[in-house]
Design a protein around this motif. Structure first.
Motif, PDB file in Angstrom:
ATOM      1  N   ALA A   1       0.864  -1.186   0.000  1.00  0.00           N
ATOM      2  CA  ALA A   1       0.000   0.000   0.000  1.00  0.00           C
ATOM      3  C   ALA A   1       0.895   1.229   0.000  1.00  0.00           C
ATOM      4  O   ALA A   1       1.879   1.286   0.736  1.00  0.00           O
ATOM      5  N   LEU A   2       0.568   2.167  -0.845  1.00  0.00           N
ATOM      6  CA  LEU A   2       1.313   3.428  -0.867  1.00  0.00           C
ATOM      7  C   LEU A   2       0.423   4.524  -0.282  1.00  0.00           C
ATOM      8  O   LEU A   2      -0.686   4.757  -0.763  1.00  0.00           O
ATOM      9  N   SER A   3       0.924   5.166   0.790  1.00  0.00           N
ATOM     10  CA  SER A   3       0.197   6.307   1.360  1.00  0.00           C
ATOM     11  C   SER A   3       0.443   7.490   0.446  1.00  0.00           C
ATOM     12  O   SER A   3       1.432   8.207   0.606  1.00  0.00           O
ATOM     13  N   LEU A   4      -0.430   7.674  -0.519  1.00  0.00           N
ATOM     14  CA  LEU A   4      -0.205   8.701  -1.537  1.00  0.00           C
ATOM     15  C   LEU A   4      -0.739  10.066  -1.079  1.00  0.00           C
ATOM     16  O   LEU A   4       0.008  11.033  -0.987  1.00  0.00           O
ATOM     17  N   HIS A   5      -1.999  10.133  -0.833  1.00  0.00           N
ATOM     18  CA  HIS A   5      -2.680  11.279  -0.194  1.00  0.00           C
ATOM     19  C   HIS A   5      -2.627  12.600  -0.963  1.00  0.00           C
ATOM     20  O   HIS A   5      -3.105  13.618  -0.450  1.00  0.00           O
TER      21      HIS A   5
ATOM     22  N   LEU B   1      -3.543   2.258  -3.327  1.00  0.00           N
ATOM     23  CA  LEU B   1      -3.182   3.666  -3.110  1.00  0.00           C
ATOM     24  C   LEU B   1      -4.092   4.205  -2.007  1.00  0.00           C
ATOM     25  O   LEU B   1      -5.318   4.155  -2.123  1.00  0.00           O
ATOM     26  N   GLU B   2      -3.489   4.686  -0.925  1.00  0.00           N
ATOM     27  CA  GLU B   2      -4.260   5.221   0.205  1.00  0.00           C
ATOM     28  C   GLU B   2      -4.361   6.733   0.021  1.00  0.00           C
ATOM     29  O   GLU B   2      -3.355   7.405  -0.273  1.00  0.00           O
TER      30      GLU B   2
ATOM     31  N   LEU C   1      -7.754   2.184  -5.507  1.00  0.00           N
ATOM     32  CA  LEU C   1      -7.689   3.375  -4.653  1.00  0.00           C
ATOM     33  C   LEU C   1      -8.572   3.185  -3.415  1.00  0.00           C
ATOM     34  O   LEU C   1      -9.725   2.784  -3.529  1.00  0.00           O
ATOM     35  N   ASN C   2      -8.003   3.446  -2.239  1.00  0.00           N
ATOM     36  CA  ASN C   2      -8.785   3.485  -1.000  1.00  0.00           C
ATOM     37  C   ASN C   2      -8.927   4.935  -0.590  1.00  0.00           C
ATOM     38  O   ASN C   2      -7.947   5.553  -0.159  1.00  0.00           O
ATOM     39  N   LEU C   3     -10.117   5.475  -0.710  1.00  0.00           N
ATOM     40  CA  LEU C   3     -10.358   6.822  -0.183  1.00  0.00           C
ATOM     41  C   LEU C   3     -10.687   6.671   1.294  1.00  0.00           C
ATOM     42  O   LEU C   3     -11.443   5.782   1.687  1.00  0.00           O
TER      43      LEU C   3
ATOM     44  N   ILE D   1     -10.667   1.000  -9.957  1.00  0.00           N
ATOM     45  CA  ILE D   1     -11.280   0.427  -8.741  1.00  0.00           C
ATOM     46  C   ILE D   1     -11.083   1.406  -7.594  1.00  0.00           C
ATOM     47  O   ILE D   1      -9.951   1.825  -7.309  1.00  0.00           O
ATOM     48  N   VAL D   2     -12.182   1.758  -6.933  1.00  0.00           N
ATOM     49  CA  VAL D   2     -12.084   2.694  -5.810  1.00  0.00           C
ATOM     50  C   VAL D   2     -13.035   2.255  -4.701  1.00  0.00           C
ATOM     51  O   VAL D   2     -14.144   1.799  -4.974  1.00  0.00           O
TER      52      VAL D   2
END
Ligand code: SF4
Length: 360
Positions: free
Chosen positions: A223-227, A266-267, A295-297, A329-330
């Motif tokens: 998981a990448l903490s993108l933000h 992607l966080e 993507l995880n919002l 995908i989100v």
């Protein structure tokens, strides 16, 4: 004189085998058999009293009792949310505190574990980022977070309650890479805890050089903490971006995904008027086109003193719909455990303030 014992949960399976072989002069077959038995008692059944290990000779039991420590770390505090989330504050042998969180989804759930006491990275929206970095966790301290959660949830049956493990608690796992890697090897071992790499996710704030090494070694989900969708915003909320830029990060994650044939998570925590505009969503879609990803919002969990607010519901819905309509995908992760100091690191700070008499 007190003899320092080895801590069992620091040992990988092969190290236990070597220990037994050296201590008792056992051949390969016998040391495998003994290691297998002991490993199953500890990691399949959750036993920690050597006396309860069946079919083990008294000489071996005595050796284990004298030389190896099977004790668990102590729980300093346990908090249970109305939504079922459980947070444990664990007191390490040197009195440092770390948090572990169980997040239920129906009858099973995910365990979020920590890799460091504090964190060096100082992400502006993260409560742990406000704490001083104290030290890396030892392998045993990482593994024991899972064992303690399994004890408390009576999760030593054949059907696991804790289905997934995420290294998303306090700390940056890639800044404690060797102990994190070792703990994953222990979790993976199918004689014991048996969590396949697909059940484990390691989250990074973006330590680019470590991503490729991990791709070839740990093989878990990443998981990448993108933000943020661009360097300008990301640098304001995540200082690590000054060192490792988004383009390089995305390229490394893309290689990780190819090597392991897994999509990258992607966080993205939605912060009001910071990263939640329509143009941010559109920029994010462009980035998502560069790698296999989901993507995880995440709804922002507010904590005292933070300078950010959660995005309002309409903005979240709009952001979600823009991404969804692009075909990517989100998912939208609702904030959990808010009534029990839900933000990562908050329970630890509260406990330390209580100790210093700053709050009741
Ligand atoms: S989000 Fe993770 S990496 Fe950033 S400060 Fe918090 S614990 Fe550290």
């Amino acid at each position: 004189m007190k003899i320092e014992k080895n801590i069992f949960y620091d040992l990988e399976y092969e190290e236990l085998k070597a220990y037994l072989s050296n201590s008792f002069n056992l051949d390969e077959k016998k040391s495998s058999m003994r290691a297998n038995q002991i490993w199953k008692f500890v990691y399949k059944k959750g036993l920690m009293q050597v006396g309860s290990f069946l079919n083990i000779s008294n000489a071996l039991k005595e050796n284990l009792e004298n030389k190896i420590d099977f004790d668990r770390i102590k729980i300093s505090e346990e908090k249970k949310s109305v939504d079922g989330t459980i947070k444990w504050l664990l007191k390490l042998k040197d009195n440092n505190l770390v948090e572990t969180v169980y997040i239920p989804f129906g009858k099973t759930g995910t365990l979020c574990i920590s890799s460091q006491v504090g964190c060096t990275l100082n992400c502006k929206f993260c409560h742990t980022g406000t704490q001083m970095m104290v030290r890396n966790l030892d392998t045993n301290e990482i593994v024991q977070q899972l064992l303690i959660a399994k004890d408390r949830l009576t999760d030593w049956g054949s059907e696991k309650k804790i289905r997934n493990i995420v290294y998303m608690g306090m700390g940056e796992p890639f800044y404690n890479y060797s102990n994190v890697k070792k703990s994953i090897n222990i979790l993976n071992n199918n004689f014991g805890l048996d969590y396949s790499p697909g059940r484990i996710t390691v989250s990074t704030a973006g330590v680019t050089p470590q991503i490729l090494e991990a791709a070839n070694e740990i093989k878990t989900c990443l998981a990448l903490s993108l933000h943020a969708p661009n360097d300008e915003i990301r640098e304001k909320i995540m200082p690590i971006n000054k060192k490792y830029k988004i383009a390089d990060l995305i390229a490394s994650c893309s290689s990780y995904a190819k090597i392991n044939n897994e999509k990258i998570f992607l966080e993205y925590v939605l912060l009001k008027n910071i990263n939640d505009s329509e143009s941010c969503a559109k920029e994010l879609i462009k980035l998502m086109g560069k790698l296999p990803c989901k993507l995880n919002l995440i709804e922002f969990n507010v904590w005292p003193g933070v300078g950010y607010e959660p995005s309002n519901k309409d903005t979240v819905d709009k952001f979600f719909k823009i991404i969804k309509s692009s075909g990517h995908i989100v998912t939208l992760r609702k904030s959990k455990g808010e009534d029990i100091l839900g933000a990562c690191g908050q329970l630890k700070t509260e406990s330390e303030r209580k100790k210093r008499g700053l709050i009741n």
